[in-house]
Motif scaffolding. Sequence first.
Motif, PDB file in Angstrom:
ATOM      1  N   GLU A  34      -1.444   0.505 -16.744  1.00  0.00           N
ATOM      2  CA  GLU A  34      -0.534   0.201 -17.506  1.00  0.00           C
ATOM      3  C   GLU A  34       0.965  -0.519 -16.360  1.00  0.00           C
ATOM      4  OE1 GLU A  34       0.905   3.453 -19.779  1.00  0.00           O
ATOM      5  OE2 GLU A  34      -0.781   3.218 -20.997  1.00  0.00           O
ATOM      6  N   GLY A  35       1.444  -1.687 -16.327  1.00  0.00           N
ATOM      7  CA  GLY A  35       2.433  -1.907 -16.740  1.00  0.00           C
ATOM      8  C   GLY A  35       2.158  -2.831 -14.941  1.00  0.00           C
ATOM      9  N   GLY A  36       3.062  -4.251 -14.685  1.00  0.00           N
ATOM     10  CA  GLY A  36       2.891  -5.098 -13.457  1.00  0.00           C
ATOM     11  C   GLY A  36       2.363  -6.172 -14.396  1.00  0.00           C
ATOM     12  N   TYR A  37       2.147  -7.087 -13.924  1.00  0.00           N
ATOM     13  CA  TYR A  37       2.139  -8.404 -14.192  1.00  0.00           C
ATOM     14  C   TYR A  37       0.940  -8.564 -14.381  1.00  0.00           C
ATOM     15  CZ  TYR A  37       6.593 -10.213 -13.445  1.00  0.00           C
ATOM     16  OH  TYR A  37       8.150 -10.352 -13.442  1.00  0.00           O
ATOM     17  N   THR A  38      -0.412  -7.914 -13.678  1.00  0.00           N
ATOM     18  CA  THR A  38      -1.537  -8.083 -13.562  1.00  0.00           C
ATOM     19  C   THR A  38      -2.072  -6.274 -13.924  1.00  0.00           C
ATOM     20  OG1 THR A  38      -1.933  -7.943 -11.551  1.00  0.00           O
ATOM     21  CG2 THR A  38      -1.860 -10.225 -12.531  1.00  0.00           C
ATOM     22  N   ASP A  63       2.187   5.225  -5.863  1.00  0.00           N
ATOM     23  CA  ASP A  63       1.738   5.598  -7.616  1.00  0.00           C
ATOM     24  C   ASP A  63       0.917   5.282  -8.491  1.00  0.00           C
ATOM     25  OD1 ASP A  63       3.118   7.719  -6.220  1.00  0.00           O
ATOM     26  OD2 ASP A  63       5.757   7.608  -6.239  1.00  0.00           O
ATOM     27  N   ASN A  64       0.980   4.102  -8.145  1.00  0.00           N
ATOM     28  CA  ASN A  64       0.431   3.412  -9.878  1.00  0.00           C
ATOM     29  C   ASN A  64      -0.899   2.984  -8.953  1.00  0.00           C
ATOM     30  OD1 ASN A  64       2.979   3.312 -10.054  1.00  0.00           O
ATOM     31  ND2 ASN A  64       3.573   1.379  -9.055  1.00  0.00           N
ATOM     32  N   PHE A  65      -1.562   3.405  -8.132  1.00  0.00           N
ATOM     33  CA  PHE A  65      -2.646   3.004  -8.335  1.00  0.00           C
ATOM     34  C   PHE A  65      -4.044   4.072  -7.324  1.00  0.00           C
ATOM     35  CE2 PHE A  65      -1.115   0.845  -3.606  1.00  0.00           C
ATOM     36  CZ  PHE A  65      -1.502   1.705  -3.188  1.00  0.00           C
ATOM     37  N   LEU A 111       0.908  -0.921  -0.219  1.00  0.00           N
ATOM     38  CA  LEU A 111      -0.237   0.027  -0.005  1.00  0.00           C
ATOM     39  C   LEU A 111       1.186   1.283   0.169  1.00  0.00           C
ATOM     40  CD1 LEU A 111      -2.628  -0.194   2.572  1.00  0.00           C
ATOM     41  CD2 LEU A 111      -3.116  -0.931  -0.087  1.00  0.00           C
ATOM     42  N   VAL A 112       2.533   0.948   0.373  1.00  0.00           N
ATOM     43  CA  VAL A 112       3.012   2.293   0.129  1.00  0.00           C
ATOM     44  C   VAL A 112       3.898   2.400  -0.538  1.00  0.00           C
ATOM     45  CG1 VAL A 112       5.427   3.071   1.869  1.00  0.00           C
ATOM     46  CG2 VAL A 112       3.388   2.567   3.749  1.00  0.00           C
TER      47      VAL A 112
END
Length: 226
Positions: free
Chosen positions: A154-158, A125-127, A120-121
């Motif tokens: 965008e980005g990450g595996y899922t 910046d990604n959610f 969560l920390v």
Amino acid sequence: MKKYTFLFILATVLIVSCKSDKKNEKETEVAELTVLEKIANAHGFEKWNNLKELEFTFNVDRDTTHYERSWIWNTKTNNVTAISAMDTLSYNRKSVDSLSMKTDGGFINDKYWLLAPYNLVWDKDNFTYDQTTEAIAPISNAPMQKLTIIYGNEGGYTPGDAYDFYFGDDYVIKEWVFRKGNTPEPSTMTTWEDYMDVDGLKIARMHQNKDGSFKLYFTNIKAVTR
């Protein structure tokens, strides 16, 4: 003359006092933690930097089947060793290639189940996120607070996945829901229970669905501090 001097001193004191009060208010505002930080800290996140290496075994029991794989993660160098019944592979997360990508995907999945409160920390910046102070947990039907996070597309595996965290006033997670691609219906719904203290890290060892037919749990959890 003394009267004017006294009034000048009094006014100066009042101005300084007001400035001090405003400064204290600003410091209080800065010190206020977000709900993301409160949840992470409730699970020992403040102790994370003391960690040098983390070992754990990821287990899944589904009906009559059992699956497990183990990990050794140097949190300072990002060297990872994956140990399964089939193979042992070591790689560095800073240089994932086509040979290690599938293994790294498994590591990210297993680590997320283990350390989701810290993500969560790490991933803030990604959610996007939203907090509800009055909600009903889906498994226990108990009143709790709810945090929903939705990852970007965008980005990450899922990419685009969503998670609903259910927690009490102590900010310790009790249940969660995973919604693949942010679908309205749950993809997975489990408890967070059997917490243990690992050198200050508060880790839930057991996650299971409502009828117990699915259990995801951790064994052999070891931490090496610096």
